[in-house]
Design a protein around this motif. Structure first.
Motif, PDB file in Angstrom:
ATOM      1  N   GLY A   1      70.662  72.163  33.379  1.00 32.70           N
ATOM      2  CA  GLY A   1      70.293  71.739  34.719  1.00 32.70           C
ATOM      3  C   GLY A   1      69.771  70.323  34.794  1.00 32.70           C
ATOM      4  N   GLY A   2      69.671  69.685  33.609  1.00 33.85           N
ATOM      5  CA  GLY A   2      69.230  68.289  33.592  1.00 33.85           C
ATOM      6  C   GLY A   2      67.739  68.093  33.731  1.00 33.85           C
ATOM      7  N   HIS A   3      66.965  69.173  33.630  1.00 31.65           N
ATOM      8  CA  HIS A   3      65.515  69.075  33.793  1.00 31.65           C
ATOM      9  C   HIS A   3      64.841  69.095  32.424  1.00 31.65           C
ATOM     10  N   GLY A   4      64.255  67.970  32.057  1.00 30.69           N
ATOM     11  CA  GLY A   4      63.559  67.909  30.785  1.00 30.69           C
ATOM     12  C   GLY A   4      64.475  67.624  29.619  1.00 30.69           C
ATOM     13  N   GLU A   5      63.877  67.520  28.433  1.00 32.16           N
ATOM     14  CA  GLU A   5      64.603  67.156  27.224  1.00 32.16           C
ATOM     15  C   GLU A   5      64.110  68.015  26.080  1.00 32.16           C
ATOM     16  N   ARG A   6      65.048  68.534  25.290  1.00 29.08           N
ATOM     17  CA  ARG A   6      64.702  69.321  24.104  1.00 29.08           C
ATOM     18  C   ARG A   6      64.797  68.422  22.879  1.00 29.08           C
ATOM     19  N   ARG A   7      63.694  68.270  22.198  1.00 27.39           N
ATOM     20  CA  ARG A   7      63.637  67.418  21.014  1.00 27.39           C
ATOM     21  C   ARG A   7      63.884  68.273  19.780  1.00 27.39           C
ATOM     22  N   VAL A   8      65.110  68.197  19.256  1.00 25.35           N
ATOM     23  CA  VAL A   8      65.504  69.074  18.151  1.00 25.35           C
ATOM     24  C   VAL A   8      65.080  68.501  16.806  1.00 25.35           C
ATOM     25  N   LEU A   9      65.331  67.224  16.584  1.00 27.29           N
ATOM     26  CA  LEU A   9      64.952  66.561  15.336  1.00 27.29           C
ATOM     27  C   LEU A   9      64.085  65.356  15.648  1.00 27.29           C
ATOM     28  N   GLU A  10      63.002  65.206  14.872  1.00 26.35           N
ATOM     29  CA  GLU A  10      62.037  64.146  15.125  1.00 26.35           C
ATOM     30  C   GLU A  10      61.707  63.410  13.824  1.00 26.35           C
TER      31      GLU A  10
ATOM     32  N   ARG B   1      64.211  78.949  10.675  1.00 26.70           N
ATOM     33  CA  ARG B   1      64.583  80.094  11.484  1.00 26.70           C
ATOM     34  C   ARG B   1      65.663  79.713  12.484  1.00 26.70           C
ATOM     35  N   SER B   2      66.240  80.686  13.139  1.00 32.10           N
ATOM     36  CA  SER B   2      67.278  80.441  14.134  1.00 32.10           C
ATOM     37  C   SER B   2      66.744  79.525  15.232  1.00 32.10           C
ATOM     38  N   GLY B   3      67.548  78.510  15.593  1.00 26.35           N
ATOM     39  CA  GLY B   3      67.154  77.578  16.633  1.00 26.35           C
ATOM     40  C   GLY B   3      66.278  76.439  16.173  1.00 26.35           C
ATOM     41  N   SER B   4      66.051  76.334  14.859  1.00 26.00           N
ATOM     42  CA  SER B   4      65.165  75.282  14.347  1.00 26.00           C
ATOM     43  C   SER B   4      65.842  73.922  14.249  1.00 26.00           C
ATOM     44  N   GLY B   5      67.178  73.876  14.386  1.00 25.20           N
ATOM     45  CA  GLY B   5      67.893  72.608  14.307  1.00 25.20           C
ATOM     46  C   GLY B   5      68.684  72.408  13.036  1.00 25.20           C
ATOM     47  N   LYS B   6      68.825  73.465  12.223  1.00 25.22           N
ATOM     48  CA  LYS B   6      69.543  73.331  10.956  1.00 25.22           C
ATOM     49  C   LYS B   6      70.992  72.911  11.174  1.00 25.22           C
ATOM     50  N   SER B   7      71.665  73.579  12.109  1.00 22.93           N
ATOM     51  CA  SER B   7      73.074  73.253  12.354  1.00 22.93           C
ATOM     52  C   SER B   7      73.211  71.853  12.954  1.00 22.93           C
ATOM     53  N   THR B   8      72.275  71.472  13.818  1.00 24.06           N
ATOM     54  CA  THR B   8      72.282  70.106  14.364  1.00 24.06           C
ATOM     55  C   THR B   8      72.178  69.087  13.248  1.00 24.06           C
ATOM     56  N   LEU B   9      71.263  69.319  12.312  1.00 20.28           N
ATOM     57  CA  LEU B   9      71.099  68.399  11.189  1.00 20.28           C
ATOM     58  C   LEU B   9      72.359  68.352  10.339  1.00 20.28           C
ATOM     59  N   LEU B  10      72.965  69.501  10.073  1.00 18.96           N
ATOM     60  CA  LEU B  10      74.187  69.519   9.273  1.00 18.96           C
ATOM     61  C   LEU B  10      75.298  68.725   9.960  1.00 18.96           C
TER      62      LEU B  10
ATOM     63  N   THR C   1      61.906  72.761   4.456  1.00 21.50           N
ATOM     64  CA  THR C   1      61.828  73.627   5.630  1.00 21.50           C
ATOM     65  C   THR C   1      61.852  72.775   6.893  1.00 21.50           C
ATOM     66  N   LEU C   2      62.714  73.165   7.810  1.00 19.81           N
ATOM     67  CA  LEU C   2      62.813  72.484   9.103  1.00 19.81           C
ATOM     68  C   LEU C   2      62.010  73.290  10.113  1.00 19.81           C
ATOM     69  N   GLU C   3      60.988  72.659  10.655  1.00 16.17           N
ATOM     70  CA  GLU C   3      60.092  73.319  11.601  1.00 16.17           C
ATOM     71  C   GLU C   3      59.590  72.294  12.597  1.00 16.17           C
ATOM     72  N   ARG C   4      59.726  72.615  13.883  1.00 18.62           N
ATOM     73  CA  ARG C   4      59.294  71.735  14.967  1.00 18.62           C
ATOM     74  C   ARG C   4      59.910  70.342  14.835  1.00 18.62           C
ATOM     75  N   GLY C   5      61.166  70.305  14.403  1.00 21.33           N
ATOM     76  CA  GLY C   5      61.901  69.055  14.358  1.00 21.33           C
ATOM     77  C   GLY C   5      61.663  68.194  13.148  1.00 21.33           C
ATOM     78  N   ARG C   6      60.878  68.675  12.198  1.00 18.12           N
ATOM     79  CA  ARG C   6      60.572  67.876  11.009  1.00 18.12           C
ATOM     80  C   ARG C   6      60.799  68.684   9.739  1.00 18.12           C
ATOM     81  N   LEU C   7      61.100  67.975   8.652  1.00 20.52           N
ATOM     82  CA  LEU C   7      61.285  68.598   7.354  1.00 20.52           C
ATOM     83  C   LEU C   7      60.008  68.490   6.534  1.00 20.52           C
ATOM     84  N   ARG C   8      59.720  69.564   5.799  1.00 16.96           N
ATOM     85  CA  ARG C   8      58.627  69.486   4.838  1.00 16.96           C
ATOM     86  C   ARG C   8      59.006  70.286   3.598  1.00 16.96           C
ATOM     87  N   ALA C   9      58.363  69.964   2.495  1.00 17.51           N
ATOM     88  CA  ALA C   9      58.769  70.529   1.206  1.00 17.51           C
ATOM     89  C   ALA C   9      58.229  71.922   0.975  1.00 17.51           C
TER      90      ALA C   9
END
Length: 236
Positions: free
Chosen positions: A21-30, A47-56, A221-229
């Motif tokens: 609908g064009g309202h707002g922005e989803r920040r997948v990777l940061e 987890r599902s929806g965390s952005g793994k496929s986007t990153l790939l 681990t990809l969580e909240r748009g960021r990777l950590r070890a």
């Protein structure tokens, strides 16, 4: 980790999408960054929806980041147009999918040889390479079979061979055992780990399973748009 230049480098990747609908922005990777070296497996957990496929998709050049850059084997993807990106993927990247993505009308041998044919390799040059890899995959007796005549484990072994046959610098695997039972999946993972290390490829493995990630040299681990070890604090 091998002391060589990284075959994959990604720096400060950002990817945002407009909400429906064009309202707002989803920040997948940061600000995601990672590297992978020859003979190294890097697992991306999330987890599902965390952005793994986007990153790939960004690592493969299928999608473009809003900010940051990706290099494969020294080539920065942002400098390439679509035809050049397609050529780079054909020659330098191998893909392994959860759903196998084999072509039903082609035999095992023909599916395996497909990346070589797309890159213009002659059949007489491709045949010995395919035969050697089929033997290594334990599929030499199934070369003339069609995908619907294979078990799930056999199909995934063909998919692994197809990802490696053209000697890519980088292999990207998206939930490669997601459609297999636990025992078959474990055997397929063992084969994948042996093959990519023997060939000196870099492997980035996307999964939600810590058991699958156990084959990796590094787990991120990809969580909240960021990777950590460290993935031990996640509660999924």
């Amino acid at each position: 980790m091998p002391h060589t230049d990284a075959l994959l480098r990604a720096h400060d990747l950002h990817r945002h999408y407009r909400e429906a609908g064009g309202h707002g922005e989803r920040r997948v990777l940061e600000g995601v960054g990672l590297s992978a070296h020859a003979g190294e497996c890097v697992a991306l957990l999330g987890r599902s929806g965390s952005g793994k496929s986007t990153l790939l998709n960004l690592l493969a050049g299928i999608d473009r980041p809003d900010h940051g850059w990706v290099e494969i084997d020294g080539t920065r993807l942002s400098t390439l147009g679509e035809p050049a990106l397609t050529r780079l993927r054909r020659r330098r990247v191998g893909f392994i999918y959860q759903s196998f993505n084999l072509i039903d009308e082609l035999t095992v041998a023909e599916n395996l040889a497909l990346p070589l044919a797309l890159d213009g390799v002659r059949a007489r040059e491709a045949q010995p390479r395919c035969s050697a890899l089929l033997e290594r995959l334990g599929l030499d007796a199934r070369a003339e079979a069609f995908p619907d005549q294979l078990s799930g484990g056999e199909q995934q072994r063909v998919a692994i061979g197809r990802a490696l046959i053209h000697a890519p610098a980088l292999v990207l695997a998206d939930e490669p055992t997601g459609n297999l039972d636990a025992d078959t999946g474990a055997r397929v993972l063992e084969l994948l780990a042996a093959l990519f290390r023997e060939q000196g490829r870099a492997l980035v493995l996307v999964t939600h399973s810590r058991a699958v990630a156990a084959i990796a040299d590094r787990v991120l681990t990809l969580e909240r748009g960021r990777l950590r070890a460290d993935d031990t604090a996640l509660s999924w």
